[in-house]
Structures are given as structure tokens and as C-alpha cells.
Motif scaffolding. Sequence first.
Motif, PDB file in Angstrom:
ATOM      1  N   LEU A   1      -1.794   8.779  -7.212  1.00  0.00           N
ATOM      2  CA  LEU A   1      -1.172   8.081  -6.214  1.00  0.00           C
ATOM      3  C   LEU A   1      -0.217   7.031  -6.775  1.00  0.00           C
ATOM      4  O   LEU A   1       1.199   6.859  -6.440  1.00  0.00           O
ATOM      5  CB  LEU A   1      -2.096   7.275  -5.109  1.00  0.00           C
ATOM      6  CG  LEU A   1      -1.439   6.345  -4.130  1.00  0.00           C
ATOM      7  CD1 LEU A   1      -0.443   7.373  -3.156  1.00  0.00           C
ATOM      8  CD2 LEU A   1      -2.574   5.608  -3.587  1.00  0.00           C
ATOM      9  N   GLY A   2      -0.745   6.360  -7.866  1.00  0.00           N
ATOM     10  CA  GLY A   2       0.297   5.461  -8.660  1.00  0.00           C
ATOM     11  C   GLY A   2       1.476   6.008  -9.353  1.00  0.00           C
ATOM     12  O   GLY A   2       2.823   5.550  -9.125  1.00  0.00           O
TER      13      GLY A   2
ATOM     14  N   LEU B   1       4.015   6.949  -6.532  1.00  0.00           N
ATOM     15  CA  LEU B   1       4.654   5.921  -6.024  1.00  0.00           C
ATOM     16  C   LEU B   1       5.645   5.328  -6.872  1.00  0.00           C
ATOM     17  O   LEU B   1       6.963   4.978  -6.665  1.00  0.00           O
ATOM     18  CB  LEU B   1       3.744   4.780  -5.645  1.00  0.00           C
ATOM     19  CG  LEU B   1       2.816   4.859  -4.344  1.00  0.00           C
ATOM     20  CD1 LEU B   1       1.747   3.884  -4.301  1.00  0.00           C
ATOM     21  CD2 LEU B   1       3.607   5.144  -3.283  1.00  0.00           C
TER      22      LEU B   1
ATOM     23  N   LEU C   1       7.496   1.999  -0.878  1.00  0.00           N
ATOM     24  CA  LEU C   1       6.152   1.337  -1.330  1.00  0.00           C
ATOM     25  C   LEU C   1       5.382   1.204  -0.358  1.00  0.00           C
ATOM     26  O   LEU C   1       4.367   1.144  -0.133  1.00  0.00           O
ATOM     27  CB  LEU C   1       6.512   0.455  -2.808  1.00  0.00           C
ATOM     28  CG  LEU C   1       6.929   1.185  -3.877  1.00  0.00           C
ATOM     29  CD1 LEU C   1       7.170  -0.078  -4.787  1.00  0.00           C
ATOM     30  CD2 LEU C   1       5.854   2.044  -4.512  1.00  0.00           C
ATOM     31  N   ILE C   2       6.127   0.198   0.558  1.00  0.00           N
ATOM     32  CA  ILE C   2       5.424  -0.328   1.568  1.00  0.00           C
ATOM     33  C   ILE C   2       4.814   0.337   2.518  1.00  0.00           C
ATOM     34  O   ILE C   2       3.804   0.433   3.281  1.00  0.00           O
ATOM     35  CB  ILE C   2       6.298  -1.549   2.124  1.00  0.00           C
ATOM     36  CG1 ILE C   2       6.528  -2.604   1.320  1.00  0.00           C
ATOM     37  CG2 ILE C   2       5.730  -2.137   3.691  1.00  0.00           C
ATOM     38  CD1 ILE C   2       7.730  -3.769   1.534  1.00  0.00           C
ATOM     39  N   ARG C   3       5.780   1.551   3.176  1.00  0.00           N
ATOM     40  CA  ARG C   3       5.386   2.531   3.815  1.00  0.00           C
ATOM     41  C   ARG C   3       4.130   3.263   3.385  1.00  0.00           C
ATOM     42  O   ARG C   3       3.035   3.516   4.060  1.00  0.00           O
ATOM     43  CB  ARG C   3       6.376   3.556   4.017  1.00  0.00           C
ATOM     44  CG  ARG C   3       6.145   4.595   5.053  1.00  0.00           C
ATOM     45  CD  ARG C   3       7.305   5.574   4.919  1.00  0.00           C
ATOM     46  NE  ARG C   3       7.903   6.025   3.613  1.00  0.00           N
ATOM     47  CZ  ARG C   3       7.141   7.019   2.820  1.00  0.00           C
ATOM     48  NH1 ARG C   3       6.278   7.577   3.265  1.00  0.00           N
ATOM     49  NH2 ARG C   3       7.901   7.165   1.519  1.00  0.00           N
ATOM     50  N   ALA C   4       4.214   3.599   2.103  1.00  0.00           N
ATOM     51  CA  ALA C   4       3.135   4.439   1.447  1.00  0.00           C
ATOM     52  C   ALA C   4       1.904   3.709   1.364  1.00  0.00           C
ATOM     53  O   ALA C   4       1.018   4.242   1.632  1.00  0.00           O
ATOM     54  CB  ALA C   4       3.479   4.813   0.241  1.00  0.00           C
ATOM     55  N   SER C   5       1.921   2.296   0.989  1.00  0.00           N
ATOM     56  CA  SER C   5       0.553   1.437   0.926  1.00  0.00           C
ATOM     57  C   SER C   5       0.144   1.289   2.284  1.00  0.00           C
ATOM     58  O   SER C   5      -1.129   1.516   2.480  1.00  0.00           O
ATOM     59  CB  SER C   5       1.108   0.225   0.655  1.00  0.00           C
ATOM     60  OG  SER C   5       1.775  -0.673   1.215  1.00  0.00           O
ATOM     61  N   ARG C   6       0.831   1.356   3.511  1.00  0.00           N
ATOM     62  CA  ARG C   6       0.545   1.325   4.893  1.00  0.00           C
ATOM     63  C   ARG C   6      -0.408   2.410   5.251  1.00  0.00           C
ATOM     64  O   ARG C   6      -1.448   2.556   5.825  1.00  0.00           O
ATOM     65  CB  ARG C   6       1.563   0.786   5.756  1.00  0.00           C
ATOM     66  CG  ARG C   6       1.843  -0.388   5.556  1.00  0.00           C
ATOM     67  CD  ARG C   6       3.027  -0.689   6.769  1.00  0.00           C
ATOM     68  NE  ARG C   6       3.496  -2.236   6.871  1.00  0.00           N
ATOM     69  CZ  ARG C   6       4.421  -2.696   7.535  1.00  0.00           C
ATOM     70  NH1 ARG C   6       5.136  -2.009   7.850  1.00  0.00           N
ATOM     71  NH2 ARG C   6       4.923  -4.011   7.212  1.00  0.00           N
ATOM     72  N   GLN C   7       0.270   3.676   4.802  1.00  0.00           N
ATOM     73  CA  GLN C   7      -0.282   5.002   5.368  1.00  0.00           C
ATOM     74  C   GLN C   7      -1.714   5.114   4.490  1.00  0.00           C
ATOM     75  O   GLN C   7      -2.861   5.562   5.126  1.00  0.00           O
ATOM     76  CB  GLN C   7       0.578   6.033   4.886  1.00  0.00           C
ATOM     77  CG  GLN C   7       1.776   6.167   5.866  1.00  0.00           C
ATOM     78  CD  GLN C   7       2.691   7.439   5.243  1.00  0.00           C
ATOM     79  OE1 GLN C   7       2.671   7.790   4.115  1.00  0.00           O
ATOM     80  NE2 GLN C   7       3.519   7.474   5.924  1.00  0.00           N
ATOM     81  N   MET C   8      -1.881   4.603   3.260  1.00  0.00           N
ATOM     82  CA  MET C   8      -2.914   4.545   2.441  1.00  0.00           C
ATOM     83  C   MET C   8      -3.998   3.895   2.962  1.00  0.00           C
ATOM     84  O   MET C   8      -5.209   4.165   3.238  1.00  0.00           O
ATOM     85  CB  MET C   8      -2.649   4.306   1.080  1.00  0.00           C
ATOM     86  CG  MET C   8      -3.842   4.546   0.027  1.00  0.00           C
ATOM     87  SD  MET C   8      -3.730   3.926  -1.796  1.00  0.00           S
ATOM     88  CE  MET C   8      -3.522   2.235  -1.330  1.00  0.00           C
ATOM     89  N   THR C   9      -3.856   2.620   3.400  1.00  0.00           N
ATOM     90  CA  THR C   9      -4.420   1.494   4.042  1.00  0.00           C
ATOM     91  C   THR C   9      -5.131   2.162   5.444  1.00  0.00           C
ATOM     92  O   THR C   9      -6.185   1.922   5.868  1.00  0.00           O
ATOM     93  CB  THR C   9      -3.960   0.311   4.240  1.00  0.00           C
ATOM     94  OG1 THR C   9      -3.326  -0.007   3.135  1.00  0.00           O
ATOM     95  CG2 THR C   9      -4.973  -0.785   4.892  1.00  0.00           C
TER      96      THR C   9
END
Length: 119
Positions: free
Chosen positions: A43-44, A47, A91-99
Motif C-alpha cells: 500500500l505504501g 501511494l 493520497l487523501i482519497r486512498a487513505s479514506r478508502q483504507m480507513t
Amino acid sequence: MADPRHPHGSDALDDLAKRVAAIHQERENAGPKASIDRSGMSLGLRLASEFASAILVGGLLGYGVDVVLTMQPWGLLVGLALGFVTGTVNLIRASRQMTQAHPVDPQASGLKDNLDEDA
């Protein structure tokens, strides 16, 4: 006549083959193999590559605008800025999806910090 390639004879080879087979059987019966969870690392890397590619594409498009309109360095600067903004939004979109996919357990114990120490 003894085989020169096997100076200890076939009995030693048979014994070795049995021991190797027993070790293989023991490992198979030990349970599922411990697999390394690389999901965090993958994931890192995903991103980071998305962020870097957004900046690169923005810079290339800005450079193309500079060449076409002969207004150097403004197209490149604007393109890099837009690429940075696009990468940050990704990055924000992907972190929201992950959360949303893996919500944090509020009852889970966390790492202690200085505020958790008893005085």
C-alpha cells in the motif's frame, strides 16, 4: 562391487533419504506456512508511486504548455503545483478508502505515550 560415487554404501543413502522425507513430512504437518503480510508495504509503495506520478505528469504537461506557448517557466511551475495538489488529493482519497475498509477498533489498546504514565 561398491559404487565409487557412494563410498558409504546404499544403506547410508537410504537412511539419509528417510531422514529428509521425515523432515519434509514434519514441516508439512506443522500447519500453515507463516506468510509475511506485505499489504502495508504494498500500500505504501502504491501511494508513493501514485503521488510521484501525479507530480511527474503535471510537470510534463506544464513543460508542454511552456514549449507550445513560449511562456517559460510558468507552465512548468503551474503544472508541478497542480500535480502536487492532485497527488495529495489521491493520497487523501486512498487513505479514506483504507480507513472505511478497515476501521480502527476504539477498544484496542494502543501504544503508551507520555500522557499515559502514572505520576
